[in-house]
Scaffold this active site. Structure first.
Site, PDB file in Angstrom:
ATOM      1  N   LYS A 148       0.814  -1.209   0.000  1.00 55.89           N
ATOM      2  CA  LYS A 148       0.000   0.000   0.000  1.00 55.89           C
ATOM      3  C   LYS A 148       0.853   1.268   0.000  1.00 55.89           C
ATOM      4  O   LYS A 148       0.539   2.239  -0.665  1.00 55.89           O
ATOM      5  CB  LYS A 148      -0.850  -0.059   1.261  1.00 55.89           C
ATOM      6  CG  LYS A 148      -1.957   0.909   1.360  1.00 55.89           C
ATOM      7  CD  LYS A 148      -2.656   0.537   2.668  1.00 55.89           C
ATOM      8  CE  LYS A 148      -3.855   1.289   2.975  1.00 55.89           C
ATOM      9  NZ  LYS A 148      -4.429   0.890   4.255  1.00 55.89           N
TER      10      LYS A 148
ATOM     11  N   ALA B  33       8.560  -4.615  14.174  1.00 54.14           N
ATOM     12  CA  ALA B  33       8.586  -5.627  15.243  1.00 54.14           C
ATOM     13  C   ALA B  33       9.950  -5.612  15.930  1.00 54.14           C
ATOM     14  O   ALA B  33      10.977  -5.662  15.267  1.00 54.14           O
ATOM     15  CB  ALA B  33       8.297  -7.001  14.659  1.00 54.14           C
TER      16      ALA B  33
ATOM     17  N   GLU C 109      10.494 -13.697  27.283  1.00 53.52           N
ATOM     18  CA  GLU C 109       9.392 -12.725  27.205  1.00 53.52           C
ATOM     19  C   GLU C 109       8.242 -13.243  28.051  1.00 53.52           C
ATOM     20  O   GLU C 109       8.195 -14.424  28.407  1.00 53.52           O
ATOM     21  CB  GLU C 109       8.962 -12.475  25.756  1.00 53.52           C
ATOM     22  CG  GLU C 109       9.965 -11.590  25.013  1.00 53.52           C
ATOM     23  CD  GLU C 109       9.533 -11.189  23.610  1.00 53.52           C
ATOM     24  OE1 GLU C 109       8.451 -11.625  23.166  1.00 53.52           O
ATOM     25  OE2 GLU C 109      10.286 -10.452  22.967  1.00 53.52           O
TER      26      GLU C 109
ATOM     27  N   ASP D 102      -8.698  -2.115   6.021  1.00 52.40           N
ATOM     28  CA  ASP D 102      -9.438  -2.133   4.743  1.00 52.40           C
ATOM     29  C   ASP D 102      -9.822  -3.547   4.328  1.00 52.40           C
ATOM     30  O   ASP D 102     -10.933  -3.800   3.869  1.00 52.40           O
ATOM     31  CB  ASP D 102      -8.603  -1.565   3.575  1.00 52.40           C
ATOM     32  CG  ASP D 102      -7.798  -0.357   3.944  1.00 52.40           C
ATOM     33  OD1 ASP D 102      -8.250   0.395   4.812  1.00 52.40           O
ATOM     34  OD2 ASP D 102      -6.713  -0.177   3.353  1.00 52.40           O
TER      35      ASP D 102
ATOM     36  N   ARG E  81       0.516 -10.682  28.776  1.00 56.00           N
ATOM     37  CA  ARG E  81       0.387  -9.306  28.287  1.00 56.00           C
ATOM     38  C   ARG E  81      -0.941  -8.649  28.669  1.00 56.00           C
ATOM     39  O   ARG E  81      -0.980  -7.476  29.021  1.00 56.00           O
ATOM     40  CB  ARG E  81       0.508  -9.380  26.765  1.00 56.00           C
ATOM     41  CG  ARG E  81       0.746  -8.110  26.102  1.00 56.00           C
ATOM     42  CD  ARG E  81       1.075  -8.347  24.654  1.00 56.00           C
ATOM     43  NE  ARG E  81       2.480  -8.652  24.454  1.00 56.00           N
ATOM     44  CZ  ARG E  81       3.036  -8.801  23.259  1.00 56.00           C
ATOM     45  NH1 ARG E  81       2.300  -8.696  22.175  1.00 56.00           N
ATOM     46  NH2 ARG E  81       4.308  -9.057  23.143  1.00 56.00           N
TER      47      ARG E  81
ATOM     48  N   HIS F 259      -2.113  -3.211  19.893  1.00 56.81           N
ATOM     49  CA  HIS F 259      -0.902  -3.783  19.298  1.00 56.81           C
ATOM     50  C   HIS F 259      -1.186  -4.853  18.244  1.00 56.81           C
ATOM     51  O   HIS F 259      -0.559  -4.855  17.191  1.00 56.81           O
ATOM     52  CB  HIS F 259      -0.054  -4.374  20.419  1.00 56.81           C
ATOM     53  CG  HIS F 259       1.270  -4.900  19.989  1.00 56.81           C
ATOM     54  ND1 HIS F 259       2.198  -4.122  19.341  1.00 56.81           N
ATOM     55  CD2 HIS F 259       1.834  -6.134  20.109  1.00 56.81           C
ATOM     56  CE1 HIS F 259       3.283  -4.851  19.074  1.00 56.81           C
ATOM     57  NE2 HIS F 259       3.075  -6.069  19.524  1.00 56.81           N
TER      58      HIS F 259
ATOM     59  N   GLU G 290      -1.198 -11.567  10.210  1.00 50.95           N
ATOM     60  CA  GLU G 290      -2.151 -11.007  11.178  1.00 50.95           C
ATOM     61  C   GLU G 290      -3.572 -10.889  10.629  1.00 50.95           C
ATOM     62  O   GLU G 290      -4.539 -10.923  11.385  1.00 50.95           O
ATOM     63  CB  GLU G 290      -1.640  -9.635  11.650  1.00 50.95           C
ATOM     64  CG  GLU G 290      -2.397  -9.114  12.860  1.00 50.95           C
ATOM     65  CD  GLU G 290      -1.812  -7.825  13.402  1.00 50.95           C
ATOM     66  OE1 GLU G 290      -0.664  -7.486  13.064  1.00 50.95           O
ATOM     67  OE2 GLU G 290      -2.517  -7.143  14.166  1.00 50.95           O
TER      68      GLU G 290
ATOM     69  N   ARG H 188      -2.576 -13.473  22.361  1.00 51.09           N
ATOM     70  CA  ARG H 188      -1.377 -14.033  21.716  1.00 51.09           C
ATOM     71  C   ARG H 188      -0.178 -14.063  22.670  1.00 51.09           C
ATOM     72  O   ARG H 188       0.105 -13.093  23.371  1.00 51.09           O
ATOM     73  CB  ARG H 188      -1.013 -13.201  20.495  1.00 51.09           C
ATOM     74  CG  ARG H 188       0.244 -13.651  19.789  1.00 51.09           C
ATOM     75  CD  ARG H 188       0.457 -12.840  18.544  1.00 51.09           C
ATOM     76  NE  ARG H 188       0.624 -11.446  18.839  1.00 51.09           N
ATOM     77  CZ  ARG H 188       1.798 -10.845  19.069  1.00 51.09           C
ATOM     78  NH1 ARG H 188       2.914 -11.551  19.063  1.00 51.09           N
ATOM     79  NH2 ARG H 188       1.852  -9.566  19.314  1.00 51.09           N
TER      80      ARG H 188
ATOM     81  N   LEU I  94       5.448 -13.283  14.338  1.00 53.29           N
ATOM     82  CA  LEU I  94       6.341 -13.467  13.178  1.00 53.29           C
ATOM     83  C   LEU I  94       6.409 -14.953  12.837  1.00 53.29           C
ATOM     84  O   LEU I  94       6.417 -15.335  11.668  1.00 53.29           O
ATOM     85  CB  LEU I  94       7.741 -12.913  13.471  1.00 53.29           C
ATOM     86  CG  LEU I  94       7.858 -11.378  13.599  1.00 53.29           C
ATOM     87  CD1 LEU I  94       9.288 -10.977  13.950  1.00 53.29           C
ATOM     88  CD2 LEU I  94       7.421 -10.657  12.339  1.00 53.29           C
TER      89      LEU I  94
HETATM   90  C1  SIN Z   1       7.468  -6.855  21.681  1.00 47.54           C
HETATM   91  O1  SIN Z   1       8.590  -6.778  21.228  1.00 47.54           O
HETATM   92  O2  SIN Z   1       7.172  -6.640  22.852  1.00 47.54           O
HETATM   93  C2  SIN Z   1       6.375  -7.240  20.766  1.00 47.54           C
HETATM   94  C3  SIN Z   1       6.554  -8.643  20.425  1.00 47.54           C
HETATM   95  C4  SIN Z   1       5.233  -9.179  20.055  1.00 47.54           C
HETATM   96  O3  SIN Z   1       4.296  -8.435  19.802  1.00 47.54           O
HETATM   97  O4  SIN Z   1       5.120 -10.388  20.059  1.00 47.54           O
END
Ligand code: SIN
Length: 478
Positions: free
Chosen positions: A32, A43, A110, A200, A268, A327, A352, A363, A369
């Site tokens: 786009k 990311a 994470e 869109d 999260r 996000h 996504e 998630r 990714l």
């Molecule tokens: C982040 O780096 O915190 C985002 C990674 C994600 O959205 O999985």
């Protein structure tokens, strides 16, 4: 001309798909905006990957736990089982992940992962590095500045798309179509997404009868700097907390432990809600890097270091004020485990924009990714296993005005409404009010693009109204 493959979107899913299409096929990728303007590029954190064969069941369990049990278990198993292979494939092709001095892959921690399982590149620039790499590998034809304004659908087939390219509006036809257009970020006032991610294709899906699923599951990232002027707010990657950054209020208290024993490393949605509630109670919230040395911070998080120094923060010594922001969209176009859009023969959705069900209600960090890699490859494999013949069929070119007077203000009003009434904590009354606003908008003679946004917003609101209990990222208070 009828292309063999048409790919809408040039992020990780679209580009990685193109690497698996046989060389003799004609493949066109549409972007786009300038090609790097996509969520993949921004990311930071990384790509989750089962550390070894024994870790696969644990990766599956963590993904399902984060998804509040609403994941499609088969899809999650596919994701984790294929994670080692797709990462190996990237490495074989020459992609450089960060490694320690002995050359071993570096896995970081994470939130909600039961062990360090996140691979990264360029420190905190995984998406940018991956995007650049995939671009260097693809042999497909790329067309930038092309806005898809219609899907040419009849029965169980998609024949192509209508695009606006500069002043020209035209149809592009293809035998197999892969939708890889990303999520819905700019439907919300505060978000971390590329500015071109404006829902869109979800709107077109609704208009043309493609199924959507789980649209109420919108993920808010807990640690975002929202005071910059751009539409895209600056993410502070989850990996910062994985490596030891803490969340504090104006008194220096690590209040997250009031909400969950895992504190900064809770899932999260829990962290985002806790920060939101603390702010609503009148507190200011910061990310603190006091555990990091300057040298480590600069080496491990070079992009964040540069961005925040440019903004005037003396990181890692200064704390950065944070807030949650939209996000990631867990819902999307419903696909099977081969990424084929339910009810269609030659139409696939990847990344996504798709709902494979791997994320369930929430998630797990850095699974996106990975999802883009695993399921784009499967889409191409499935399309090769049942090739589409393609047939000349001429569709009229959509004549609607894309934008009409007053759309800009209405769009902003919609973004604010989504943030305040369809956000982190939802109430039925406010959801109803948001729905009335959207209905009112759809009843007026608005431009085509705003209509697509409004249709997508309505599907999120309807999903939220229909799901009466709080689960995962959908939190409803009454
Ligand atoms: C982040 O780096 O915190 C985002 C990674 C994600 O959205 O999985």
């Amino acid at each position: 001309m009828i292309y063999d493959y048409l790919i809408v979107g040039a992020g990780v899913a679209g580009l990685y798909a193109s690497l698996h299409i046989p060389k003799g096929c004609s493949t066109l990728i549409l972007s786009k905006d300038p090609i790097w303007e996509c969520n993949t590029f921004y990311a930071q954190g990384g790509i989750s990957r089962a550390v070894d064969e024994e870790d696969i069941p644990l990766h599956i369990a963590d993904t399902i736990r984060a998804g509040a049990g609403l994941c499609n278990v088969e899809a999650v198993e596919i994701l984790a089982r294929n994670s080692i292979e797709v990462v190996d494939d990237l490495i074989r092709r020459g992609f450089q992940f960060d490694r320690d001095e002995a050359g071993r892959l570096l896995f970081t921690q994470e939130a909600a992962h039961s062990r360090p399982r996140i691979l990264h590149a360029g420190g905190d620039a995984t998406g940018r590095e991956l995007h650049r790499f995939l671009l260097s590998q693809t042999g497909a034809q790329l067309l930038e500045g092309v806005l898809v304004v219609d899907l040419l659908v009849e029965g169980e087939r998609c024949y192509g798309v209508t695009v606006q390219h500069g002043r020209q509006r035209t149809n592009i036809y293809a035998k197999t179509i892969l939708l890889a257009s990303g999520g819905i970020g700019s439907l919300y006032e505060y978000h971390t997404n590329s500015k071109k991610i404006s829902a869109d294709i979800h709107g077109l899906a609704i208009l043309r009868g493609l199924p959507l699923k789980d649209m109420e599951f919108t993920q808010f990232h807990p640690t975002v700097f929202v005071h910059n002027k751009r539409a895209r707010k600056y993410l502070l990657t989850e990996a910062l907390r994985g490596e030891g950054a803490t969340v504090v209020d104006e008194t220096g208290r690590r209040f997250l432990f009031d909400y969950d024993p895992q504190g900064e490393l809770a899932p999260r949605d829990i962290v985002a809600r806790a920060i939101f509630r603390h702010q609503q109670a009148g507190h200011r919230v910061y990310l603190s890097f006091e555990r990091f040395s300057e040298a480590f911070f600069k080496r491990r998080f070079p992009t964040i270091s540069m961005i925040f120094r440019n903004l005037g923060f003396n990181v890692p010594y200064d704390q950065v004020p944070i807030s949650p922001a939209f996000h990631f969209m867990m819902g999307g176009i419903e696909v099977d485990t081969n990424s084929r859009v339910k009810g269609f023969e030659n139409l696939y959705a990847i990344g996504e924009v798709a709902c494979t069900g791997v994320h369930g209600a929430n998630r797990l960090a850095s699974n996106s990714l990975l999802e883009g890699l695993v399921f784009s490859k499967r889409a191409v494999e499935a399309s090769l296993a049942s090739p589409s013949k393609g047939r000349e069929l001429s569709f009229p070119v959509l004549g609607d005005d894309l934008v009409k007077e007053g759309d800009q203000e209405a769009k902003q009003h919609l973004r604010e409404t989504m943030w305040h009434k369809v956000g982190i904590i939802r109430r039925r009354q406010e959801l109803q009010e948001a729905r009335e606003l959207v209905e009112g908008m759809l009843d007026r003679p608005i431009g085509h693009l705003l209509r697509l946004r409004a249709l997508t917003a309505r599907s999120i609101i309807d999903g939220a109204l229909a799901r009466r209990e709080s689960i995962g990222a959908h939190y409803i208070e009454d």
